[in-house]
Motif scaffolding. Sequence first.
Motif, PDB file in Angstrom:
ATOM      1  N   LEU A 109     -24.886 -44.056  -5.099  1.00 30.70           N
ATOM      2  CA  LEU A 109     -26.115 -43.978  -5.888  1.00 30.70           C
ATOM      3  C   LEU A 109     -26.952 -45.245  -5.769  1.00 30.70           C
ATOM      4  O   LEU A 109     -28.185 -45.184  -5.704  1.00 30.70           O
ATOM      5  CB  LEU A 109     -25.783 -43.709  -7.355  1.00 30.70           C
ATOM      6  N   TYR A 162     -30.835 -37.071  -6.840  1.00 32.70           N
ATOM      7  CA  TYR A 162     -30.574 -37.291  -8.262  1.00 32.70           C
ATOM      8  C   TYR A 162     -29.968 -36.055  -8.909  1.00 32.70           C
ATOM      9  O   TYR A 162     -29.132 -36.155  -9.821  1.00 32.70           O
ATOM     10  CB  TYR A 162     -31.860 -37.692  -8.979  1.00 32.70           C
ATOM     11  N   LYS A 174     -27.897 -33.926  -7.420  1.00 32.94           N
ATOM     12  CA  LYS A 174     -26.478 -33.899  -7.055  1.00 32.94           C
ATOM     13  C   LYS A 174     -25.671 -34.894  -7.880  1.00 32.94           C
ATOM     14  O   LYS A 174     -24.475 -34.699  -8.093  1.00 32.94           O
ATOM     15  CB  LYS A 174     -26.327 -34.207  -5.564  1.00 32.94           C
ATOM     16  N   CYS A 175     -26.352 -35.959  -8.310  1.00 32.64           N
ATOM     17  CA  CYS A 175     -25.667 -36.964  -9.134  1.00 32.64           C
ATOM     18  C   CYS A 175     -25.753 -36.635 -10.622  1.00 32.64           C
ATOM     19  O   CYS A 175     -25.310 -37.434 -11.467  1.00 32.64           O
ATOM     20  CB  CYS A 175     -26.272 -38.348  -8.875  1.00 32.64           C
ATOM     21  N   HIS A 222     -24.215 -39.299  -2.702  1.00 34.01           N
ATOM     22  CA  HIS A 222     -23.682 -38.733  -3.934  1.00 34.01           C
ATOM     23  C   HIS A 222     -23.492 -39.884  -4.917  1.00 34.01           C
ATOM     24  O   HIS A 222     -23.998 -40.984  -4.707  1.00 34.01           O
ATOM     25  CB  HIS A 222     -22.379 -37.980  -3.653  1.00 34.01           C
ATOM     26  N   ILE A 223     -22.764 -39.655  -5.965  1.00 33.85           N
ATOM     27  CA  ILE A 223     -22.673 -40.646  -7.033  1.00 33.85           C
ATOM     28  C   ILE A 223     -22.087 -41.971  -6.532  1.00 33.85           C
ATOM     29  O   ILE A 223     -22.473 -43.043  -6.993  1.00 33.85           O
ATOM     30  CB  ILE A 223     -21.839 -40.075  -8.221  1.00 33.85           C
ATOM     31  N   GLU A 224     -21.167 -41.913  -5.529  1.00 34.79           N
ATOM     32  CA  GLU A 224     -20.549 -43.154  -5.062  1.00 34.79           C
ATOM     33  C   GLU A 224     -21.530 -44.024  -4.271  1.00 34.79           C
ATOM     34  O   GLU A 224     -21.299 -45.212  -4.076  1.00 34.79           O
ATOM     35  CB  GLU A 224     -19.303 -42.855  -4.213  1.00 34.79           C
TER      36      GLU A 224
END
Length: 232
Positions: A177, A207, A209-210, A173-175
């Motif tokens: 990336l 990408y 999901k982010c 996820h974004i953390e």
Amino acid sequence: DMYAKCGELLKAQQLLGELPNRDIVSWNTLITAYAECGQGHEALECFERMQSEGLSPNEVTLICILKACSSAGDIDVGKRIHDEIARRGLLEKDVVLGTALVDMYAEFGMLAKARQVHDELYEHSVISWNALISGYAHHNFTDKSYGMLQSDEKARLVPDTATLVSILKCGIHIEHLKIGEAIHTEVMKLRLLDKDVMLGTTLLDMYGKCSLMEKTQKVFDESPLQNVASWN
């Protein structure tokens, strides 16, 4: 074997019971079929019956039973199989059996034990690394799974698509990336996007999901293997 491959496992078991002489090969055929179909309890029952007839498991039996332990959720039998493997000194001889043991512990979330067994293997391969990396990724230890990938590269074992997909599918996820982007770079360097639709689809999902839609569109445009999954 014919009935088992056709999914007629009860018929296969009935036929096995009618054989005048059941050997390790005939038992392995049925145990393998149950294990591969995810019917772990039935595989373990066959294993117990085989032993009650005085037959000792060989390496093929042990590999299948380790898989059956995972699907049946029976870690106690798995530990007994590990003891049997250690008693026979098989970890120093059979990397496939060792990898199956790593995979079983990883499935149960016993990652420290999986790493210990992996480190004891006399030889490491992409498959044995994948078993461990997938275990870390499946239980959302994304940093550790990527760290294992880097160890993999240091050992001069080129990661295959299964390695990369297992990390991308779990916990990116974004953390995380930066890890995902590093894997994307690796994919492009190895020119894997042209060969494996699963990699492209998994990158799209990461990408997405982010919420990085420009990068999602770029991966989609770069992939020559556009299918229904990637369009979705």
